[in-house]
Design a protein around this motif. Structure first.
Motif, PDB file in Angstrom:
ATOM      1  N   TRP A  50       0.836  -1.214   0.000  1.00  0.00           N
ATOM      2  CA  TRP A  50       0.000   0.000   0.000  1.00  0.00           C
ATOM      3  C   TRP A  50       0.864   1.255   0.000  1.00  0.00           C
ATOM      4  N   TYR A  89      -2.120   5.861  -6.589  1.00  0.00           N
ATOM      5  CA  TYR A  89      -3.384   5.155  -6.330  1.00  0.00           C
ATOM      6  C   TYR A  89      -4.568   5.771  -7.077  1.00  0.00           C
ATOM      7  N   GLY A 115      -9.584   2.618   6.772  1.00  0.00           N
ATOM      8  CA  GLY A 115      -8.779   2.201   5.610  1.00  0.00           C
ATOM      9  C   GLY A 115      -9.000   3.204   4.492  1.00  0.00           C
ATOM     10  N   CYS A 116      -8.830   4.484   4.841  1.00  0.00           N
ATOM     11  CA  CYS A 116      -9.275   5.592   3.960  1.00  0.00           C
ATOM     12  C   CYS A 116      -8.387   5.796   2.732  1.00  0.00           C
ATOM     13  N   GLY A 117      -7.221   5.143   2.679  1.00  0.00           N
ATOM     14  CA  GLY A 117      -6.330   5.339   1.532  1.00  0.00           C
ATOM     15  C   GLY A 117      -5.938   6.786   1.383  1.00  0.00           C
ATOM     16  N   GLN A 170      -9.923   9.934  -0.856  1.00  0.00           N
ATOM     17  CA  GLN A 170     -10.835  10.368  -1.936  1.00  0.00           C
ATOM     18  C   GLN A 170     -12.288  10.449  -1.479  1.00  0.00           C
ATOM     19  N   SER A 195      -1.157   2.714   6.431  1.00  0.00           N
ATOM     20  CA  SER A 195      -0.049   2.998   5.509  1.00  0.00           C
ATOM     21  C   SER A 195       0.342   4.463   5.660  1.00  0.00           C
ATOM     22  N   MET A 232      -0.020   6.387   2.420  1.00  0.00           N
ATOM     23  CA  MET A 232      -1.417   6.724   2.067  1.00  0.00           C
ATOM     24  C   MET A 232      -1.836   7.976   2.853  1.00  0.00           C
ATOM     25  N   MET A 291      -3.093   4.886  11.730  1.00  0.00           N
ATOM     26  CA  MET A 291      -3.531   3.921  12.743  1.00  0.00           C
ATOM     27  C   MET A 291      -3.887   2.586  12.103  1.00  0.00           C
ATOM     28  N   ASP A 292      -3.530   1.497  12.763  1.00  0.00           N
ATOM     29  CA  ASP A 292      -3.963   0.179  12.308  1.00  0.00           C
ATOM     30  C   ASP A 292      -5.416  -0.027  12.742  1.00  0.00           C
ATOM     31  N   VAL A 293      -6.182  -0.699  11.903  1.00  0.00           N
ATOM     32  CA  VAL A 293      -7.595  -0.912  12.220  1.00  0.00           C
ATOM     33  C   VAL A 293      -7.765  -1.657  13.546  1.00  0.00           C
ATOM     34  N   THR A 328     -14.403   0.963   2.589  1.00  0.00           N
ATOM     35  CA  THR A 328     -14.510   0.500   1.204  1.00  0.00           C
ATOM     36  C   THR A 328     -13.189  -0.087   0.718  1.00  0.00           C
ATOM     37  N   HIS A 329     -13.278  -1.289   0.177  1.00  0.00           N
ATOM     38  CA  HIS A 329     -12.134  -1.993  -0.430  1.00  0.00           C
ATOM     39  C   HIS A 329     -10.978  -2.207   0.542  1.00  0.00           C
ATOM     40  N   SER A 330     -11.279  -2.333   1.808  1.00  0.00           N
ATOM     41  CA  SER A 330     -10.217  -2.455   2.795  1.00  0.00           C
ATOM     42  C   SER A 330     -10.418  -3.701   3.675  1.00  0.00           C
ATOM     43  N   TYR A 379      -8.467  -7.097   3.648  1.00  0.00           N
ATOM     44  CA  TYR A 379      -7.051  -7.149   4.050  1.00  0.00           C
ATOM     45  C   TYR A 379      -6.875  -7.230   5.554  1.00  0.00           C
ATOM     46  N   TYR A 380      -7.960  -7.199   6.299  1.00  0.00           N
ATOM     47  CA  TYR A 380      -7.854  -7.246   7.747  1.00  0.00           C
ATOM     48  C   TYR A 380      -7.675  -8.687   8.220  1.00  0.00           C
TER      49      TYR A 380
END
Ligand SMILES: C[S@@+](CC[C@H](N)C(=O)[O-])C[C@H]1O[C@@H](n2cnc3c(N)ncnc32)[C@H](O)[C@@H]1O
Length: 212
Positions: free
Chosen positions: A7, A14, A52-54, A57, A79, A82, A101-103, A119-121, A124-125
């Motif tokens: 990431w 991205y 997991g906002c990347g 956007q 990340s 990110m 921060m880690d989820v 969304t789209h995260s 990966y958890y």
């Protein structure tokens, strides 16, 4: 190679990746459409969290779409690149705040949210059930979780996601029933929307969930 490394690698480019058109953008559009009827009180202060906002956007689009609403927008991501990219793309006086921060630590936020977006995260958890339970705990009693991800429900999905994993690292793309099962006891699925933009894409679902 760790997922975080991947990431960090993608962060700068991205927003130009080809998946924007066929997957990420249609999901953001659908999230905005679904949340609009919920954000209708000009006198209320809304709290929105993107997990997991990347590159931020979704939060930037929400801030732009509701210029007159009072809201705090928070994005968390593990990340650092990110988060760094998100900050450079966001106006200094914006209502958006980013936290590295880690989820696994989201309960440290110690706030309750009207809307949580993920969304789209989720795939990966490591512990998807724990994250679902933690998100539900952070949600206000009448709040909504907007959870969207690629979902493996048949052989075709499995095949596509096998190749996608080379660009994202370790992941588990839960089927529809697996996603719902992670929230049994704490959540109810109020709506499920299929987002299919091309036959080359796997099943992608947006789940609108409430506490329950
Ligand atoms: C495919 S991107 C999605 C970004 C954004 N939500 C979107 O819809 O475009 C996945 C994001 O999840 C983040 N992520 C993955 N595992 C995470 C974890 N354990 N804690 C926090 N963020 C994580 C990654 O760093 C990455 O930014």
């Amino acid at each position: 190679m760790s997922n975080k490394f991947i990431w960090n690698f993608w962060a700068k480019h991205y927003e130009n990746l080809w998946v924007q058109k066929v997957s990420l953008e249609p999901v953001r559009k659908s999230v905005l459409e679904e949340m609009t009827p919920l954000l209708c009180d000009n006198l209320k202060q809304y709290a929105i969290l993107d997990v997991g906002c990347g590159t931020g956007q979704t939060l930037r689009e929400i801030a732009a779409f509701f210029p007159n609403l009072q809201m705090t927008l928070t994005g968390i991501d593990y990340s650092e690149k990110m988060i760094e990219t998100a900050k450079t793309k966001t106006l200094i006086n914006s209502r958006i705040k980013y936290i590295h921060m880690d989820v696994d630590q989201i309960k440290d936020l110690k706030e309750n949210y009207d809307i949580i977006i993920c969304t789209h995260s989720f795939p990966y958890y490591k512990n998807q059930q724990k994250v679902m339970w933690d998100m539900m705990e952070l949600l206000k009693s009448n709040g909504r979780l907007f959870l969207a991800h690629a979902s493996v429900n048949n052989f075709y999905d499995r095949m596509v996601m096998f190749f996608v994993k080379f660009t994202t690292g370790r992941a588990h793309y839960p089927s529809i029933s697996e996603t719902i099962k992670t929230g049994i006891g704490v959540s109810k699925c109020l709506k499920r929307i299929e987002i299919k933009t091309s036959i080359y894409m796997p099943s992608i679902y947006l789940f609108v969930m409430g506490r329950g």
